[in-house]
Motif scaffolding. Sequence first.
Motif, PDB file in Angstrom:
ATOM      1  N   ASP A 198       0.838  -1.198   0.000  1.00 30.92           N
ATOM      2  CA  ASP A 198       0.000   0.000   0.000  1.00 30.92           C
ATOM      3  C   ASP A 198       0.877   1.253   0.000  1.00 30.92           C
ATOM      4  N   GLU A 199       0.889   1.963  -1.125  1.00 32.27           N
ATOM      5  CA  GLU A 199       1.764   3.128  -1.253  1.00 32.27           C
ATOM      6  C   GLU A 199       1.353   4.248  -0.306  1.00 32.27           C
ATOM      7  N   ASN A 200       0.068   4.381  -0.040  1.00 30.73           N
ATOM      8  CA  ASN A 200      -0.380   5.431   0.879  1.00 30.73           C
ATOM      9  C   ASN A 200       0.096   5.160   2.307  1.00 30.73           C
ATOM     10  N   ALA A 201       0.182   3.887   2.670  1.00 30.15           N
ATOM     11  CA  ALA A 201       0.719   3.546   3.989  1.00 30.15           C
ATOM     12  C   ALA A 201       2.172   3.990   4.099  1.00 30.15           C
ATOM     13  N   LEU A 202       2.934   3.795   3.033  1.00 26.89           N
ATOM     14  CA  LEU A 202       4.340   4.218   3.039  1.00 26.89           C
ATOM     15  C   LEU A 202       4.457   5.740   3.099  1.00 26.89           C
ATOM     16  N   ARG A 203       3.553   6.430   2.427  1.00 25.46           N
ATOM     17  CA  ARG A 203       3.561   7.896   2.501  1.00 25.46           C
ATOM     18  C   ARG A 203       3.259   8.368   3.924  1.00 25.46           C
ATOM     19  N   ARG A 204       2.316   7.703   4.570  1.00 26.35           N
ATOM     20  CA  ARG A 204       1.974   8.091   5.942  1.00 26.35           C
ATOM     21  C   ARG A 204       3.143   7.850   6.890  1.00 26.35           C
ATOM     22  N   VAL A 205       3.872   6.776   6.683  1.00 29.78           N
ATOM     23  CA  VAL A 205       5.057   6.514   7.510  1.00 29.78           C
ATOM     24  C   VAL A 205       6.030   7.680   7.397  1.00 29.78           C
ATOM     25  N   LYS A 206       6.306   8.130   6.186  1.00 28.39           N
ATOM     26  CA  LYS A 206       7.242   9.231   5.982  1.00 28.39           C
ATOM     27  C   LYS A 206       6.703  10.549   6.540  1.00 28.39           C
ATOM     28  N   ASP A 207       5.388  10.708   6.541  1.00 25.18           N
ATOM     29  CA  ASP A 207       4.803  11.904   7.149  1.00 25.18           C
ATOM     30  C   ASP A 207       5.094  11.948   8.650  1.00 25.18           C
ATOM     31  N   TYR A 208       5.086  10.780   9.280  1.00 24.19           N
ATOM     32  CA  TYR A 208       5.358  10.703  10.714  1.00 24.19           C
ATOM     33  C   TYR A 208       6.851  10.752  11.024  1.00 24.19           C
ATOM     34  N   ASN A 209       7.663  10.080  10.187  1.00 22.33           N
ATOM     35  CA  ASN A 209       9.106  10.018  10.436  1.00 22.33           C
ATOM     36  C   ASN A 209       9.824   9.863   9.108  1.00 22.33           C
ATOM     37  N   VAL A 210      10.320  10.959   8.595  1.00 21.65           N
ATOM     38  CA  VAL A 210      10.935  10.948   7.272  1.00 21.65           C
ATOM     39  C   VAL A 210      12.226  10.136   7.247  1.00 21.65           C
ATOM     40  N   LYS A 211      12.839   9.898   8.419  1.00 19.94           N
ATOM     41  CA  LYS A 211      14.126   9.199   8.478  1.00 19.94           C
ATOM     42  C   LYS A 211      13.998   7.681   8.509  1.00 19.94           C
ATOM     43  N   ILE A 212      12.813   7.162   8.795  1.00 21.69           N
ATOM     44  CA  ILE A 212      12.649   5.715   8.905  1.00 21.69           C
ATOM     45  C   ILE A 212      12.780   5.073   7.527  1.00 21.69           C
ATOM     46  N   ASN A 213      13.447   3.936   7.442  1.00 21.63           N
ATOM     47  CA  ASN A 213      13.604   3.237   6.167  1.00 21.63           C
ATOM     48  C   ASN A 213      12.290   2.577   5.765  1.00 21.63           C
ATOM     49  N   THR A 214      11.898   2.781   4.508  1.00 22.82           N
ATOM     50  CA  THR A 214      10.666   2.186   3.999  1.00 22.82           C
ATOM     51  C   THR A 214      10.932   1.457   2.692  1.00 22.82           C
ATOM     52  N   GLY A 215      10.041   0.511   2.390  1.00 22.42           N
ATOM     53  CA  GLY A 215      10.198  -0.260   1.162  1.00 22.42           C
ATOM     54  C   GLY A 215       8.871  -0.618   0.526  1.00 22.42           C
ATOM     55  N   LEU A 216       8.838  -0.583  -0.781  1.00 23.04           N
ATOM     56  CA  LEU A 216       7.660  -0.974  -1.549  1.00 23.04           C
ATOM     57  C   LEU A 216       7.711  -2.469  -1.815  1.00 23.04           C
ATOM     58  N   ILE A 217       6.558  -3.136  -1.690  1.00 16.71           N
ATOM     59  CA  ILE A 217       6.440  -4.550  -2.048  1.00 16.71           C
ATOM     60  C   ILE A 217       5.692  -4.643  -3.362  1.00 16.71           C
ATOM     61  N   ILE A 218       6.238  -5.411  -4.311  1.00 17.19           N
ATOM     62  CA  ILE A 218       5.572  -5.566  -5.606  1.00 17.19           C
ATOM     63  C   ILE A 218       5.650  -7.023  -6.068  1.00 17.19           C
ATOM     64  N   ASN A 219       4.662  -7.418  -6.842  1.00 23.09           N
ATOM     65  CA  ASN A 219       4.698  -8.734  -7.482  1.00 23.09           C
ATOM     66  C   ASN A 219       4.550  -8.572  -8.997  1.00 23.09           C
ATOM     67  N   ASN A 220       5.235  -7.548  -9.508  1.00 21.91           N
ATOM     68  CA  ASN A 220       5.294  -7.304 -10.947  1.00 21.91           C
ATOM     69  C   ASN A 220       6.580  -6.531 -11.231  1.00 21.91           C
ATOM     70  N   ARG A 221       6.704  -6.013 -12.465  1.00 19.53           N
ATOM     71  CA  ARG A 221       7.898  -5.232 -12.811  1.00 19.53           C
ATOM     72  C   ARG A 221       7.456  -3.989 -13.579  1.00 19.53           C
ATOM     73  N   PRO A 222       6.961  -2.980 -12.873  1.00 18.18           N
ATOM     74  CA  PRO A 222       6.447  -1.777 -13.541  1.00 18.18           C
ATOM     75  C   PRO A 222       7.561  -0.986 -14.217  1.00 18.18           C
ATOM     76  N   ILE A 223       7.238  -0.379 -15.330  1.00 19.16           N
ATOM     77  CA  ILE A 223       8.265   0.360 -16.068  1.00 19.16           C
ATOM     78  C   ILE A 223       8.653   1.648 -15.351  1.00 19.16           C
ATOM     79  N   ASP A 224       7.777   2.136 -14.475  1.00 14.71           N
ATOM     80  CA  ASP A 224       8.065   3.375 -13.750  1.00 14.71           C
ATOM     81  C   ASP A 224       8.542   3.100 -12.327  1.00 14.71           C
ATOM     82  N   LEU A 225       9.146   1.946 -12.117  1.00 14.81           N
ATOM     83  CA  LEU A 225       9.508   1.525 -10.763  1.00 14.81           C
ATOM     84  C   LEU A 225      10.430   2.518 -10.064  1.00 14.81           C
ATOM     85  N   MET A 226      11.478   2.952 -10.721  1.00 10.92           N
ATOM     86  CA  MET A 226      12.427   3.863 -10.080  1.00 10.92           C
ATOM     87  C   MET A 226      11.740   5.177  -9.702  1.00 10.92           C
TER      88      MET A 226
END
Length: 256
Positions: A144-172
Motif C-alpha cells: 500500500d503506497e499510501n501507507a508508506l507515505r503516511r510513515v514518511k509523514d510521521y518520520n521521514v528518516k525511517i527506512n521504507t520499502g515498496l512490495i511488488i509482485n510485478n515489474r512496472p516500467i516506472d519503478l524507479m
Amino acid sequence: MNNLCVAHRGFSYKSPENTIAAINMAIAEPYVQWIEIDTQLSSDGIPVVIHDFSLDRTTNGTGLVKDHTWEQLQSLDAGRWKGVAFIGEKIPSLDEVLKLSRGRIRLNIELKTKGDMYIGLEKAVLERISYYHMENEVVLTSFDENALRRVKDYNVKINTGLIINNRPIDLMKRLKDLKCSFLSIKASYLNSALTSTLISQGITVMAWTVDNASGMKRLSSMNSGIMICTNRPDVWAATLLNNKPYFWQKIFHKKE
C-alpha cells in the motif's frame, strides 16, 4: 552483502509463522540476519503480528483480525495447525517481537493494510519502534503506497520499502516519489539489469519467497547484494554457506 538470509515470518518451515516460536528459531541460526513479519491492528488499536486478514488459516479462531480485541486474540491458539509441539502458541504483539529482536536481528515489518482498513496502523507501529529505540534496526514495507507515505509523514528518516509482485516500467520513479530505500519484489521478476539499476541507485533489494536451492543460486549468481527471503533458512545455509561457514559465522554472529 553475500545474499543475506531473511527468515520469512520467522523460521516458518519448521514452526508456526509469525509466532514467538518462529522468531526464536530464526534468531537461533547465526546466519539469519533479518526476519520478515506482518503487522495488523486489533480492534482496540494494538499492533499484532499475523499475516492473513482472516484468523481462519493460522489460528483456531474465525473472522477478521481487525474485528477482535487484543484480549480476544490472545485467547486463540496460533500453533496447533503446525503440529502438537506448538499447541498454545499465541498471536504475538509487535511489542513482544521488538523486545525479543532488539540488538539481535533486524526486522522487515510489513504493514498489512489496504485503503482505510487500518486507520492509525502506521502511527501505532512507529510508536512501538520508537519506544524500543529500534529505528535503525527495521524497515517498514507495504504493498500500500499510501501507507508508506503516511510513515514518511510521521518520520521521514525511517527506512521504507515498496512490495511488488510485478515489474512496472516506472519503478524507479515510484520508489523515488515514495522516498523508499528498499524494494521487496517477487523473485521471478528480478533480472540482472533491473537489480544493477536498483542497487546503483541506492535501493536495497529483497527477493521473495525462495525456498529451493536452484532459485537461491540464480539470485546469488545475479548479484550478491540481493537479500533472499525464505521459509527455508536451512536450505539457504546448505546452498550458500557451502565451503565458507567460518566466514559467515565470524562476520555475522549475533549478539546474545
